[in-house]
Design a protein around this motif. Structure first.
Motif, PDB file in Angstrom:
ATOM      1  N   GLN A   3       0.894  -1.208   0.011  1.00  0.00           N
ATOM      2  CA  GLN A   3       0.131   0.109  -0.126  1.00  0.00           C
ATOM      3  C   GLN A   3       0.851   1.261   0.059  1.00  0.00           C
ATOM      4  O   GLN A   3       2.161   1.338   0.530  1.00  0.00           O
ATOM      5  N   LEU A   4       0.597   2.314  -0.672  1.00  0.00           N
ATOM      6  CA  LEU A   4       1.161   3.410  -0.864  1.00  0.00           C
ATOM      7  C   LEU A   4       0.198   4.555  -0.701  1.00  0.00           C
ATOM      8  O   LEU A   4      -0.857   4.643  -0.849  1.00  0.00           O
ATOM      9  N   VAL A   5       0.694   5.576   0.116  1.00  0.00           N
ATOM     10  CA  VAL A   5      -0.144   6.438   0.746  1.00  0.00           C
ATOM     11  C   VAL A   5       0.719   7.817   0.494  1.00  0.00           C
ATOM     12  O   VAL A   5       1.751   8.093   0.996  1.00  0.00           O
ATOM     13  N   GLU A   6       0.059   8.830  -0.381  1.00  0.00           N
ATOM     14  CA  GLU A   6       0.712  10.038  -0.756  1.00  0.00           C
ATOM     15  C   GLU A   6       0.048  11.082  -0.132  1.00  0.00           C
ATOM     16  O   GLU A   6      -0.897  10.982   0.724  1.00  0.00           O
ATOM     17  N   SER A   7       0.723  12.122   0.561  1.00  0.00           N
ATOM     18  CA  SER A   7       0.466  13.138   1.364  1.00  0.00           C
ATOM     19  C   SER A   7       1.514  14.512   0.902  1.00  0.00           C
ATOM     20  O   SER A   7       2.490  14.503   0.326  1.00  0.00           O
ATOM     21  N   GLY A   8       0.974  15.533   1.268  1.00  0.00           N
ATOM     22  CA  GLY A   8       1.502  17.054   1.161  1.00  0.00           C
ATOM     23  C   GLY A   8       1.184  17.933  -0.012  1.00  0.00           C
ATOM     24  O   GLY A   8       1.609  18.924  -0.257  1.00  0.00           O
ATOM     25  N   GLY A   9       0.072  17.427  -0.718  1.00  0.00           N
ATOM     26  CA  GLY A   9      -0.423  18.123  -1.649  1.00  0.00           C
ATOM     27  C   GLY A   9      -1.261  19.287  -1.167  1.00  0.00           C
ATOM     28  O   GLY A   9      -1.413  19.455   0.085  1.00  0.00           O
ATOM     29  N   GLY A  10      -1.587  20.386  -1.924  1.00  0.00           N
ATOM     30  CA  GLY A  10      -2.199  21.390  -1.493  1.00  0.00           C
ATOM     31  C   GLY A  10      -2.454  22.809  -2.473  1.00  0.00           C
ATOM     32  O   GLY A  10      -2.152  22.266  -3.566  1.00  0.00           O
ATOM     33  N   LEU A  11      -2.764  23.801  -2.064  1.00  0.00           N
ATOM     34  CA  LEU A  11      -2.733  25.047  -3.050  1.00  0.00           C
ATOM     35  C   LEU A  11      -1.562  25.693  -2.759  1.00  0.00           C
ATOM     36  O   LEU A  11      -1.082  26.147  -1.529  1.00  0.00           O
ATOM     37  N   VAL A  12      -0.935  26.041  -3.723  1.00  0.00           N
ATOM     38  CA  VAL A  12       0.493  26.793  -3.459  1.00  0.00           C
ATOM     39  C   VAL A  12       0.284  28.089  -4.668  1.00  0.00           C
ATOM     40  O   VAL A  12       0.074  27.819  -5.910  1.00  0.00           O
ATOM     41  N   GLN A  13       0.915  29.081  -4.320  1.00  0.00           N
ATOM     42  CA  GLN A  13       1.288  30.382  -5.463  1.00  0.00           C
ATOM     43  C   GLN A  13       2.442  29.916  -6.345  1.00  0.00           C
ATOM     44  O   GLN A  13       3.211  29.258  -5.718  1.00  0.00           O
ATOM     45  N   PRO A  14       2.205  30.547  -7.706  1.00  0.00           N
ATOM     46  CA  PRO A  14       3.467  30.243  -8.551  1.00  0.00           C
ATOM     47  C   PRO A  14       4.514  30.558  -7.965  1.00  0.00           C
ATOM     48  O   PRO A  14       4.822  31.904  -7.205  1.00  0.00           O
ATOM     49  N   GLY A  15       5.699  30.069  -7.940  1.00  0.00           N
ATOM     50  CA  GLY A  15       6.837  30.057  -7.678  1.00  0.00           C
ATOM     51  C   GLY A  15       7.030  29.597  -6.054  1.00  0.00           C
ATOM     52  O   GLY A  15       8.191  29.478  -5.771  1.00  0.00           O
ATOM     53  N   GLY A  16       6.050  28.904  -5.632  1.00  0.00           N
ATOM     54  CA  GLY A  16       6.056  28.353  -4.257  1.00  0.00           C
ATOM     55  C   GLY A  16       6.587  26.923  -4.347  1.00  0.00           C
ATOM     56  O   GLY A  16       7.298  26.524  -5.353  1.00  0.00           O
TER      57      GLY A  16
END
Length: 123
Positions: A3-16
């Motif tokens: 099983q693989l679980v991704e995390s850490g995504g989200g909304l970020v501004q350009p250049g971030g």
């Protein structure tokens, strides 16, 4: 089964920046872990991968110099550090495991997949 679980995504501004994590339920010494992404209406594409046996890494041309893949073997976790993000990087990002250690950016080679994490780059 792995099983693989991704995390850490989200909304970020350009250049971030964002750092994605892929936690695996088991360690396969000769496996490879890849990061892929899929934007709406587009095919899934390879971003980066790492061979667990020797740490060899590969990157898609579009992310070279901006993204870095790394691993923490003790935690069975692979990371994708993404810098200088732009709106074209918006996609669902998936990690996947290939049991034979074939480090490739071709999605069809991978045996196990996570459910993905959304990355949105927008002002």
């Amino acid at each position: 089964q792995v099983q693989l679980v991704e995390s850490g995504g989200g909304l970020v501004q350009p250049g971030g920046s964002l750092r994605l994590s892929c936690a695996a339920s088991a360690t396969l010494r000769n496996s490879a872990i890849g990061w892929f992404r899929q934007a709406p209406g587009k095919e899934r594409e390879g971003v980066s991968c790492i061979r667990n046996s020797d740490g060899t890494t590969y990157y898609a041309d579009s992310v070279k110099g901006r993204f870095t893949i790394s691993r923490d073997s003790a935690k069975n976790t692979v990371y994708l550090q993404m810098n200088s993000l732009n709106p074209e990087n918006t996609a669902v990002y998936y990690c996947a495991l290939e049991v034979g250690g074939l480090a490739t950016l071709r999605p069809y080679a991978y045996d196990y997949w996570g459910h993905g994490t959304q990355v949105t780059v927008s002002s």
